[in-house]
Design a protein around this motif. Structure first.
Motif, mmCIF file in Angstrom:
data_model
loop_
_atom_site.group_PDB
_atom_site.id
_atom_site.type_symbol
_atom_site.label_atom_id
_atom_site.label_comp_id
_atom_site.label_asym_id
_atom_site.label_seq_id
_atom_site.Cartn_x
_atom_site.Cartn_y
_atom_site.Cartn_z
ATOM 1 N N TYR A 129 3.413 51.682 -27.335
ATOM 2 C CA TYR A 129 1.833 52.133 -26.895
ATOM 3 C C TYR A 129 1.483 51.054 -25.825
ATOM 4 N N GLN A 130 0.668 51.890 -25.431
ATOM 5 C CA GLN A 130 -0.293 50.913 -24.751
ATOM 6 C C GLN A 130 -1.746 50.711 -25.103
ATOM 7 N N ARG A 131 -2.040 49.591 -25.117
ATOM 8 C CA ARG A 131 -3.119 49.274 -24.914
ATOM 9 C C ARG A 131 -4.592 49.808 -24.179
ATOM 10 N N LYS A 135 -8.076 50.402 -28.990
ATOM 11 C CA LYS A 135 -7.084 50.372 -29.742
ATOM 12 C C LYS A 135 -5.479 50.845 -28.864
ATOM 13 N N TYR A 136 -4.421 50.799 -29.499
ATOM 14 C CA TYR A 136 -3.092 51.688 -29.419
ATOM 15 C C TYR A 136 -2.550 52.564 -28.587
ATOM 16 N N TYR A 137 -2.079 53.227 -28.008
ATOM 17 C CA TYR A 137 -1.703 54.310 -28.015
ATOM 18 C C TYR A 137 -0.598 54.956 -26.730
ATOM 19 N N TYR A 138 -0.146 56.105 -27.338
ATOM 20 C CA TYR A 138 1.421 57.115 -26.670
ATOM 21 C C TYR A 138 0.444 57.883 -25.772
ATOM 22 N N GLU A 251 -1.728 57.724 -32.011
ATOM 23 C CA GLU A 251 -2.762 56.578 -31.769
ATOM 24 C C GLU A 251 -2.219 55.739 -32.727
ATOM 25 N N ARG A 252 -2.345 53.867 -32.304
ATOM 26 C CA ARG A 252 -1.665 53.653 -33.722
ATOM 27 C C ARG A 252 -2.762 52.657 -33.550
ATOM 28 N N THR A 253 -3.237 51.572 -34.933
ATOM 29 C CA THR A 253 -4.097 50.654 -35.125
ATOM 30 C C THR A 253 -3.642 49.745 -35.664
ATOM 31 N N ASN A 255 -1.221 46.022 -34.433
ATOM 32 C CA ASN A 255 -1.053 45.173 -33.009
ATOM 33 C C ASN A 255 -0.214 45.306 -33.249
#
Length: 255
Positions: A129-131, A135-138, A251-253, A255
């Motif tokens: 995942y990247q910020r 938020k963090y997304y792939y 999406e990943r919430t 950190n």
């Protein structure tokens, strides 16, 4: 006269002689009988002693049997008490074992919960995942799948289809998308036409930014899954056919 005196004297002598002889015979008889009866008396006395001993032994045996009966009854009573205590102990042991099993189950559940919590802290396997913004997304760059597969793939890598909540998030993610490519997002109206729901919150989405004249449930009224559709040189929201293949954004919430 002399003759008469002599006869009298002879008679007296005979009488006295007879008495003495009789006494001697009587004495001899007593001694004889005594000698004969003595063994009999001894045997009788021994028998009497044996009878007395037997009576004593019988009395002792009776006392022993009475004592033995009392001991048996006492032992039986003690055995009964021991059996009762053993039964109570067995029941208590079963209750303790049940409590141990219950506590073991609870401990196991707690350990599993802690393990899951620890797993969540570990780096998520698979694509990184990247910020982007807050938020963090792939963002999938090559594999195109239908909407349902995209939901599952995001779940597998520890996330969910992107749920855009405001204009800032929308602008931030748009800057990372490939031109001419479409991307699945988490909204759909599969339950009721026209009422789009977020897969993540199961509620109406906080933010929507549709293309003009969208959503229109076009394509034979079969458009129910949300996408970022590249149209007129711009990525905006559209209702697409769920079975068609697009890229997707997870999406990943955490950190």
């Amino acid at each position: 006269m002399n003759t008469l005196f002599v006869f009298f004297l002879a008679s007296v002598l005979v009488v006295y002689g007879s008495e003495d002889e009789s006494k001697q015979q009587e004495t001899s008889c007593v001694n004889y009988c005594s000698n004969i009866m003595k063994p009999v008396l001894n045997v009788t006395r021994n028998l009497q002693n044996q009878v007395n001993d037997f009576k004593h032994q019988t009395k002792c045996l009776s006392q022993f049997e009475s004592t033995n009966k009392m001991m048996e009854e006492k032992f039986a009573s003690q055995d009964k008490k021991i059996d009762q205590k053993l039964g109570d102990l067995s029941n208590a042991t079963e209750e303790i074992m049940e409590q141990i099993k219950l506590q073991g189950k609870q401990v196991k559940e707690q350990l599993e919960h802690l393990q899951k919590a620890e797993e969540l802290k570990k780096p998520i396997p698979g694509p990184a995942y990247q910020r982007i913004g807050s938020k963090y997304y792939y963002i999938e760059e090559s594999e195109e799948v239908n909407w349902f597969v995209a939901v599952n793939k995001c779940f597998i890598i520890g996330g969910h289809l992107i749920s855009i909540e405001n204009q800032d998030e929308f602008n931030a993610i748009k800057g990372k998308l490939q031109a001419t490519k479409n991307y699945w997002i988490d909204i759909n109206d599969l339950a009721k036409e026209g009422e789009f729901i977020s897969v993540v919150t199961r509620q109406k989405p906080k933010f929507l930014n549709w293309h003009i004249n969208e959503p229109n449930n076009g394509a034979s009224f079969n458009e129910h899954c949300g996408e970022l559709w590249f149209h007129n040189e711009n990525h905006l929201m559209n209702d697409g056919i769920c079975e068609k293949k697009n890229l997707f954004i997870c999406e990943r919430t955490e950190n």
